[in-house]
Design an enzyme around this catalytic site. Structure first.
Site, PDB file in Angstrom:
ATOM      1  N   VAL A 125      37.629  26.612  43.826  1.00  0.00           N
ATOM      2  CA  VAL A 125      37.393  25.164  43.884  1.00  0.00           C
ATOM      3  C   VAL A 125      38.747  24.456  43.840  1.00  0.00           C
ATOM      4  O   VAL A 125      39.407  24.436  42.814  1.00  0.00           O
ATOM      5  CB  VAL A 125      36.498  24.693  42.721  1.00  0.00           C
ATOM      6  CG1 VAL A 125      36.237  23.194  42.826  1.00  0.00           C
ATOM      7  CG2 VAL A 125      35.183  25.466  42.723  1.00  0.00           C
ATOM      8  N   THR A 181      27.672  51.471  33.025  1.00  0.00           N
ATOM      9  CA  THR A 181      28.814  51.351  32.097  1.00  0.00           C
ATOM     10  C   THR A 181      29.174  49.872  31.987  1.00  0.00           C
ATOM     11  O   THR A 181      30.182  49.430  32.546  1.00  0.00           O
ATOM     12  CB  THR A 181      30.030  52.159  32.599  1.00  0.00           C
ATOM     13  OG1 THR A 181      30.305  51.784  33.970  1.00  0.00           O
ATOM     14  CG2 THR A 181      29.770  53.653  32.542  1.00  0.00           C
ATOM     15  N   PRO A 230      30.054  30.868  45.508  1.00  0.00           N
ATOM     16  CA  PRO A 230      28.922  31.643  46.031  1.00  0.00           C
ATOM     17  C   PRO A 230      27.733  31.592  45.077  1.00  0.00           C
ATOM     18  O   PRO A 230      27.908  31.575  43.855  1.00  0.00           O
ATOM     19  CB  PRO A 230      29.479  33.069  46.126  1.00  0.00           C
ATOM     20  CG  PRO A 230      30.966  32.923  46.076  1.00  0.00           C
ATOM     21  CD  PRO A 230      31.238  31.702  45.252  1.00  0.00           C
ATOM     22  N   THR A 285      31.137  44.935  37.725  1.00  0.00           N
ATOM     23  CA  THR A 285      31.058  46.162  36.948  1.00  0.00           C
ATOM     24  C   THR A 285      31.097  45.848  35.454  1.00  0.00           C
ATOM     25  O   THR A 285      30.846  46.717  34.621  1.00  0.00           O
ATOM     26  CB  THR A 285      32.208  47.120  37.308  1.00  0.00           C
ATOM     27  OG1 THR A 285      32.048  48.343  36.587  1.00  0.00           O
ATOM     28  CG2 THR A 285      33.568  46.529  36.952  1.00  0.00           C
ATOM     29  N   ASP A 343      26.107  45.671  35.449  1.00  0.00           N
ATOM     30  CA  ASP A 343      26.257  47.111  35.673  1.00  0.00           C
ATOM     31  C   ASP A 343      25.540  47.813  34.535  1.00  0.00           C
ATOM     32  O   ASP A 343      26.027  47.836  33.410  1.00  0.00           O
ATOM     33  CB  ASP A 343      27.742  47.486  35.713  1.00  0.00           C
ATOM     34  CG  ASP A 343      27.989  48.990  35.748  1.00  0.00           C
ATOM     35  OD1 ASP A 343      27.008  49.763  35.783  1.00  0.00           O
ATOM     36  OD2 ASP A 343      29.159  49.396  35.739  1.00  0.00           O
ATOM     37  N   HIS A 369      36.267  31.212  39.429  1.00  0.00           N
ATOM     38  CA  HIS A 369      35.655  29.899  39.631  1.00  0.00           C
ATOM     39  C   HIS A 369      36.706  28.798  39.701  1.00  0.00           C
ATOM     40  O   HIS A 369      36.447  27.737  40.280  1.00  0.00           O
ATOM     41  CB  HIS A 369      34.631  29.616  38.524  1.00  0.00           C
ATOM     42  CG  HIS A 369      33.329  30.313  38.745  1.00  0.00           C
ATOM     43  ND1 HIS A 369      32.102  29.715  38.527  1.00  0.00           N
ATOM     44  CD2 HIS A 369      33.049  31.558  39.196  1.00  0.00           C
ATOM     45  CE1 HIS A 369      31.136  30.571  38.822  1.00  0.00           C
ATOM     46  NE2 HIS A 369      31.691  31.702  39.219  1.00  0.00           N
ATOM     47  N   ASP A 395      44.252  26.016  40.130  1.00  0.00           N
ATOM     48  CA  ASP A 395      44.967  24.881  39.534  1.00  0.00           C
ATOM     49  C   ASP A 395      44.454  24.491  38.155  1.00  0.00           C
ATOM     50  O   ASP A 395      44.789  23.429  37.641  1.00  0.00           O
ATOM     51  CB  ASP A 395      44.879  23.668  40.464  1.00  0.00           C
ATOM     52  CG  ASP A 395      43.441  23.224  40.730  1.00  0.00           C
ATOM     53  OD1 ASP A 395      42.501  23.847  40.178  1.00  0.00           O
ATOM     54  OD2 ASP A 395      43.241  22.262  41.500  1.00  0.00           O
TER      55      ASP A 395
END
EC number: 1.11.1.-
Length: 317
Positions: free
Chosen positions: A71, A239, A159, A190, A236, A67, A75
Site C-alpha cells: 500500500v 509445522t 490480496p 508456513t 500450516d 501489508h 513507507d
C-alpha cells in the site's frame, strides 16, 4: 500531433521508471553503519525476544511488512493510527504494533531520529523469519516514513483470501513482482494463523480440499456467518511454528487453508512452482529471500522525501 503526444508520454514513462530505479538504488545495506552502527543488533534483540515469547508474533511482524509495502510502498504508512489499519484486510487482524514501538524506542535511545519505522519493519520481518528457523537475507536500508496513509488503497491493493490465481498474479505484477515471487511470498503462510471468517467458505463449500482436513477445521469454525468468525486455525497444520516448505506439501495434499492458498496448486500455471518448492527447500528459501528483497524495494521514500518519525504511530508535529 499524435506522434508528439506519444513521444511525450514515452518520455514521462521513462522518467518515472528512472525515478523508481534511483529510489531503489539509494537503499543500501550499510546505510546506518556510521549514523547508527548498533541499530540492527538492537532491533534483532527486540524481535527475537518477542518471537521466542510468542511464535505467532513472527508471522504477525512479517505480515505487517507485507501489508505496508503493498500500500503506497514500504513507507510505514500501515503503522499510522487509523486509515490503513481500518481497511477490510487489516481491521481486527493486524498485530505486532507494540513490538515495533518497542524496537523504535530502543533504537531512539541510542540514535535519535535516525532510523525510520519503515526500515524497522523491513528488518523485523527478516529477523522474525530467522527466529523461526527460516533463511536470512540482506535488508537494504534507507527508507523514510510517509506522512500519509490510505484506507482506500489498502482495500484495493492487498490480496484477498478469496483471490483467484489470475487475481493474485495480477495483484503482485502491479507491484513489480512476478508469478514466482508471488508463489514464494505466499510461502510465508508456513507460519501464522487465519480467522474462521476467511476460510469458512473453503472448508464448507469447496471440493478441492482434503475431507479429513476440512472436518478438522470445521470443529472450530461453525458454518453460520457471525459464529466464531475470529476463531483461529494454523495456515500450516504440519509445522505451524517453523518457517519451512511444508506449506507447499500441504497444497499438494489439498490442505491449503485459504482459497488463495489452494489456487496455487489446482491445475493452473503455478503448479510446477509449488511442486518444486515442496520437494526442494533450498529452492524455496532462495526464491523467498529474493522476493523479499524485491518487495522491500517497492516505492520507498528516500533522500529528503517523507520524514523519520519519532513515534511510528503518528507523523511528527
Amino acid at each position: 500531433m499524435a506522434s508528439a503526444t506519444n513521444s511525450s508520454l514515452s518520455l514521462m514513462l521513462l522518467v518515472a521508471a528512472a525515478m523508481a530505479s534511483v529510489a531503489s538504488a539509494q537503499l543500501s545495506a550499510t546505510f546506518y553503519d556510521t549514523s547508527c552502527p548498533n541499530a540492527l543488533s538492537t532491533i534483532k534483540s527486540v524481535i527475537t525476544a518477542a518471537v521466542n515469547s510468542e511464535a505467532r508474533m513472527g508471522a504477525s511482524l512479517l505480515r505487517l511488512h507485507f501489508h505496508d509495502c503493498f500500500v503506497q510502498g514500504c513507507d510505514a504508512s500501515v503503522l499510522l493510527s487509523g486509515q490503513e489499519q481500518n481497511a477490510g484486510p487489516n481491521v481486527g487482524s493486524l498485530r505486532g504494533f507494540s513490538v515495533i514501538d518497542n524496537a523504535k524506542a530502543r533504537v531512539e535511545a541510542i540514535c535519535n531520529q535516525t532510523v525510520s519505522c519503515a526500515d524497522i519493519l523491513a528488518v523485523a520481518a527478516r529477523d522474525s523469519v530467522v527466529a523461526l528457523g527460516g533463511p536470512s537475507w540482506t535488508v537494504l536500508l534507507g527508507r523514510r516514513d510517509s506522512t500519509t496513509a490510505s484506507e482506500a488503497l489498502a482495500n484495493t491493493d492487498l490480496p484477498a483470501p478469496s483471490s483467484s490465481l489470475a487475481e493474485l498474479i495480477g495483484n503482485f505484477s502491479r507491484k513489480g513482482l512476478d508469478a514466482t515471487d508471488m508463489v514464494a511470498l505466499s510461502g510465508a503462510h508456513t507460519i501464522g494463523q487465519a480467522q474462521c471468517q476467511n476460510f469458512r467458505d473453503r472448508i464448507y463449500n469447496e471440493t478441492n480440499i482434503d475431507s479429513a482436513f476440512a472436518t478438522q477445521r470445521q470443529a472450530n469454525c461453525p458454518r453460520p456467518t457471525g459464529s466464531g468468525d475470529s476463531n483461529l486455525a494454523p495456515l500450516d497444520t504440519t509445522t505451524p511454528n517453523a518457517f519451512d516448505n511444508a506449506y507447499y506439501s500441504n497444497l499438494l495434499s489439498n490442505k491449503g487453508l485459504l482459497h488463495s492458498d489452494q489456487v496455487l496448486f489446482n491445475g493452473g500455471s503455478a503448479d510446477n512452482t509449488v511442486r518444486n518448492f515442496a520437494s526442494n527447500a533450498a529452492a524455496f528459501s532462495s526464491a523467498f529471500t529474493t522476493a523479499m528483497v524485491k518487495m522491500g524495494n517497492i516505492s520507498p521514500l528516500t533522500g529528503t522525501q517523507g520524514q523519520i518519525r519519532l513515534s511510528c504511530s503518528k507523523v511528527n508535529s
